[in-house]
Design a protein around this motif. Structure first.
Motif: not given
Length: 706
Positions: A268-269, A272, A430, A432, A440
């Protein structure tokens, strides 16, 4: 005053928690240093007055037993290092700091200080009287010396008729005081303690109020779980978490099961919810939903959960590699660990006798894994453990982690923002915006930015620069070997190389923070080391450079006392941050914002050259693209940039030229792209640095990033 999170509130019981032990160790050590230096170094006695501040911080944030434990340990160390008098001084500092910190934590006032000071004064008075009664021979010797001194003063005063009455009065007062010595001692000690407490309430209390913004919460701290240690299988059902004071959940509606034998990647970024998920897996109770496991998570315990973090140096405690593997283990367990076999398993075979400070970043991460394996964990969580490594080091660490569940009865969870790291995983989660998603959002790589103004003459020049740490000692560690480099005004230069290649040492030399062992590093023809501040260095870990409470105060501090709100606003404009951010606490910044604030502070200081050490480290694709765009704007403003980075693909979008370091040697310099006009020209290839044969480094650097 805002509420201070602390482990000393009602409900915090039992043995000292990790945050309490860590805080006590660090602040207790600071107190030892202040008291010892203040007692030994001439003209440094004032440091002993400051020694109450660290102890006050402990009492302000934690339970009384934390203060008592830290005080006992610090007193013993001070006694060994400096003797009896400094040790007594440390106890006095701990007493004063404890009173003020405790009253602040309990939200009391000066009346509470008076009460505690009186009680403490009576205790100290009783101790003083008891000591003098027990040591009667020493007491009488002391009293005889005092009588003799008073008689001497009386004899001297008697030689002048007008001073004779004063001499007799002094002798009579001494006799009276010694006759009623227990009253005088008790009264002076008690009144002194009361006066000190009241004075400290206004002085030390004010300091503690100013330091209330400093972080003090352990985000892994959880309620005691007395069940047997059994972290797997762990099942999350609709799990979520909201941090105290937050307006929304950091994580919500997560369904996940982790079984023995699995290698799971969480991708994840930034922001997140990845790190929050690791905390739930490590034992932090969710604020919504459930986390089910057969026993306790056992974080840090044998057979429980182990964490490998983003910065391995923060987990390295032993001086030698072999010591670090078993650091903190019970003696009987440490003796059972086959250290050589563990080091061989993680790729550090034969390195047990090496100093941990000489390891590269990748080697430090492998050491952290070995130390985790020494505890035979059922669950190993690697939280962004690959983000600070070069591409080769990242691939090697992922391969190591992926192989562990095949050889041990355990599961491994790798948290990362690199999609490529997840290729070897059995399953990929994942995240977000705090939720589990299928994929993502894609972020484009930065595109080549066209230079808008020509470069100027040479501004920074290195000639035959060599550097060796601990030179002339058995710990001598060569870092750089004959580096030659020229940088032009307005140029953006990219320096690349693997972990341990010497990049960070080169950065420190170019910033003038260390002088090379030999050779020259000159800015405008003068040594950079004599022009500190003309070349600014942005650290790999931006948070380490932010020392003030607010963003505005930080930028103003870099720019000098004359920096007003207008200059702070212009600096924020230059790095694309809202001016309203000036009032925000440093502790509230994201990783990308912290990097931008450092750059804003650097802009405010008006440097000639800026050296950036791994400016993209730890950022997700969006954050990386933002920083690359920002660097392009700074370059086009005429600022000279020297970027040290593993992220060649992203940084070539803004840099004009690339130079390569390997084992402390400059291998080559090359243009990033062919210029199309004189205005866009840069150093031609035939002016590049000469190709040098590579040689493996035998030692690594002592600084982060290496």
């Amino acid at each position: 005053m805002s509420e201070v999170p602390c482990a000393g509130e009602p409900g915090a019981r039992g043995a000292l928690r990790p945050i309490e032990l860590a805080t006590g160790a660090v602040l207790g050590g600071a107190t030892v240093g202040l008291v010892t230096i203040g007692s030994i170094v001439p003209f440094a006695a004032a440091l002993q007055l400051v020694a109450a501040v660290p102890m006050g911080l402990i009492a302000h944030r934690h339970r009384l037993r934390t203060l008592v434990t830290a005080s006992i340990a610090a007193t013993l160390v001070t006694f060994v290092a400096a003797g009896v008098a400094p040790a007594i001084g440390l106890v006095a500092s701990a007493t004063v700091g404890g009173i003020i910190g405790t009253v602040k934590r309990r939200r009391g006032g000066v009346v509470a200080v008076l009460g505690l000071s009186t009680l403490t004064g009576l205790v100290w008075a009783s101790f003083a009287i008891g000591s003098l009664l027990a040591m009667s021979a020493a007491r009488e010797l002391l009293f005889d010396n005092m009588r003799n001194a008073s008689r001497g003063i009386q004899d001297l005063a008697g030689r002048q008729s007008q001073l004779a009455p004063l001499g007799r009065a002094a002798a009579d007062l001494t006799d009276s005081a010694l006759r009623w010595w227990w009253v005088w001692v008790a009264g002076s000690v008690a009144l002194g303690m009361i006066a000190t407490g009241v004075f400290s309430w206004f002085v030390l209390g004010s300091v503690l109020d100013r330091l209330v913004w400093l972080p003090g919460r352990d985000r892994l701290d959880a309620a005691r779980d007395d069940r047997p240690i059994a972290p797997l299988p762990a099942t999350l059902r609709g799990a979520g978490f909201r941090y105290p004071g937050a307006a929304q959940d950091a994580l919500r509606d997560i369904d996940l099961t982790v079984e023995v034998g699995e290698f799971i990647a969480v991708v994840g970024h930034n922001g997140s919810g990845k790190s929050t998920l690791t905390r739930l897996l490590a034992g932090l109770p969710p604020t919504s939903g459930t986390v089910e496991r057969p026993g306790s998570a056992g974080l840090g315990h044998l057979g429980g959960t182990a964490l490998v973090l983003q910065r391995p140096e923060s987990q390295t405690l032993g001086v030698l590699v072999a010591d670090d593997v078993v650091w903190g283990l019970p003696t009987e367990r440490a003796d059972e660990v086959d250290v050589d076999a563990l080091l061989g398993e993680v790729g550090l075979g034969g390195m047990g006798a090496k100093e941990t400070a000489t390891l590269s970043g990748g080697q430090q991460q492998r050491l952290a894994v070995a130390a985790a394996l020494a505890r035979r964990p059922a669950l190993l969580i690697a939280d962004e453990a690959t983000s600070m490594l070069d591409p080769d080091g990242r691939r090697e660490l992922v391969d190591l982690l992926a192989d562990l569940p095949k050889r041990h009865s355990m599961a491994v969870v790798l948290v990362t923002h690199h999609e490529a790291d997840a290729d070897a995983a059995d399953r990929v989660v994942h995240l977000a915006a705090g939720r589990s998603v299928e994929h993502l959002p894609a972020w484009p790589h930065p595109v080549r930015d066209t230079r808008r103004r020509p470069m100027g003459e040479t501004i920074l020049e290195l000639h035959d620069v060599r550097h060796t740490y601990n030179r002339g000692t058995p710990w001598e560690a060569p870092a750089l070997h004959g580096v030659d480099l020229s940088v032009r005004r307005g140029e953006a230069l990219l320096v690349v190389g693997g972990n341990g290649s010497g990049k960070s040492t080169l950065a420190w030399i170019m910033a003038g923070l260390i002088e090379p062992s030999s050779g020259r590093c000159e800015l405008g023809g003068k040594p950079v080391a004599k022009q500190i501040g003309r070349v600014e260095l942005a650290f790999q870990h931006s948070r380490l450079q932010l020392q003030k409470q607010t963003v505005g105060a930080e930028i103003a501090d870099w720019g000098g006392r004359a920096t007003g709100s207008g200059a702070v606003g212009r600096a924020l404009d230059a790095v694309g941050l809202d001016r309203a951010l000036a009032a925000r606490s440093i502790e509230e910044l994201s990783g990308g914002q912290a990097k931008r604030v450092v750059l804003a502070a650097i802009v405010a200081s008006h440097p000639h050259v800026v050296v950036l050490d791994e400016p993209l480290a730890g950022l997700d694709p969006e954050g990386r693209a933002d920083i690359v765009e920002l660097l392009a704007r700074l370059r086009d403003s005429g600022l000279t940039l020297i970027v040290i980075s593993h992220d060649v693909a992203d940084m070539t979008a803004v840099c004009d030229r690339t130079v390569h370091l390997r084992s402390g040697r400059m291998l080559a310099a090359e243009s990033v792209h062919e210029s199309t006009s004189v205005a866009n020209s840069f150093v031609p290839h035939n002016n590049s640095q000469p190709l040098r044969s590579p040689r493996d480094a035998a030692w690594r650097l002592e600084h982060g990033g290496r």
